[in-house]
Scaffold this active site. Structure first.
Site, mmCIF file in Angstrom:
data_model
loop_
_atom_site.group_PDB
_atom_site.id
_atom_site.type_symbol
_atom_site.label_atom_id
_atom_site.label_comp_id
_atom_site.label_asym_id
_atom_site.label_seq_id
_atom_site.Cartn_x
_atom_site.Cartn_y
_atom_site.Cartn_z
ATOM 1 N N HIS A 143 53.067 108.087 13.103
ATOM 2 C CA HIS A 143 52.900 107.799 11.693
ATOM 3 C C HIS A 143 54.202 108.020 10.916
ATOM 4 O O HIS A 143 54.340 108.983 10.161
ATOM 5 C CB HIS A 143 51.775 108.655 11.098
ATOM 6 N N GLU A 201 43.243 109.639 15.678
ATOM 7 C CA GLU A 201 43.022 110.714 16.651
ATOM 8 C C GLU A 201 41.563 111.141 16.660
ATOM 9 O O GLU A 201 40.972 111.356 17.720
ATOM 10 C CB GLU A 201 43.903 111.931 16.345
#
Length: 287
Positions: free
Chosen positions: A46, A131
């Site tokens: 990210h 996740e």
């Protein structure tokens, strides 16, 4: 000139560094190939600046297995993916490189083992984070995701049933421990998994320590990065001005007037060059 207290833990964590090394190796090998594409399935980490650099080198970012071809080499993102998506990726016949963080993979497998008999999973995390979606997919029984004490309180739990409590690897350990204590009082058959990464705990503790000694805090990292947002939240809880930025150019000198000591930390997906540039900007502030 401002005095900058820079966190020693700022920057790439082990999982991010490993994922990018795998991507660099795949890129090197790809250049020697005569066909196919090098693909990351979703953003490998990210950080938009890192992603832009790799896309400029020809790495394609696919959002769905339907975009893959059998001739592709595909990297699974550091956050991991769901079991179902992985099955779909492998069914394409593409060459798969698993760049899932080892600690995320360990959490996935721990959840799989702990829920093998159908135990319900209670997962502390952000429901829309990749996740978390991956972790939930490894549960054999029902799964419930909650991001706060209020969301947990809203869940209907049965003291007669068996539950497994786990967490997204980048959550705040102190908050998780408080939630664990409350749940143990309600659920006698609760099993708790230790899935929060030690590197996350160390970063959070250092951020708290620095924030207690400075006049303002700067946190560098992608806005989509959950661990970076939590660092910024922790610093802000100290009552000081906190700025979550992706690049130094976003800062304004007037925000630091009269602030002689500034703390600096960064998320686990933030490259050193962005942290260095931010430190240089802060050190050049006028007295």
């Amino acid at each position: 000139m401002a005095t900058v207290l820079r966190a020693k833990t700022a920057g790439f964590c082990m999982g991010v560094g490993l994922a990018l090394r795998k991507l660099d190796q795949a890129l090197k090998e790809h250049r020697a190939r005569s066909s196919g594409r090098l693909v990351m399935l979703g953003p490998i980490i990210h950080n938009p600046q890192v992603l832009a650099d790799y896309e400029a080198l020809g790495v394609f970012c696919a959002q769905d297995p339907s975009q893959l071809n059998a001739t592709d080499r595909v990297l699974i993102r550091a956050h991991g993916i769901t079991r179902q998506v992985e099955e779909a990726v492998r069914a394409t016949g593409a060459d798969v490189v698993d760049a899932t963080c080892p600690k995320v993979k360990r959490a996935q497998l721990a959840i799989e083992r702990a829920t093998r008999d159908g135990e319900e999973l209670l997962l502390f995390g952000e429901a829309d984070h990749p996740e978390v979606r991956g972790l939930v997919s490894y549960a054999h029984g029902p799964a419930h995701v909650f991001g706060s004490r209020d969301e947990l309180a809203a869940l209907h739990v049965d003291p007669e049933r068996s539950y497994v409590l786990a967490s997204q690897t980048t959550q705040d350990r102190s908050v998780f421990e408080q939630l664990e204590k409350e749940l143990r009082d309600r659920l006698p058959r609760l099993k708790v998994l230790a899935t929060i990464c030690d590197a996350t705990r160390e970063r959070q503790e250092e951020a708290r320590s620095i924030a207690a000694r400075v006049d303002a805090m700067v946190v560098v990292g992608g806005r989509q990065s959950g661990n970076t947002r939590r660092l910024a939240d922790l610093a802000a809880q100290s009552g000081i001005s906190t700025y979550h930025i992706e690049q130094a150019e976003e800062l304004r000198a007037e925000d630091f007037a009269g602030k002689g000591r500034v703390g600096l930390t960064a998320g686990a997906s933030t490259p050193r060059k962005l942290i260095d540039a931010t430190q240089q900007w802060l050190e050049q502030l006028p007295d």
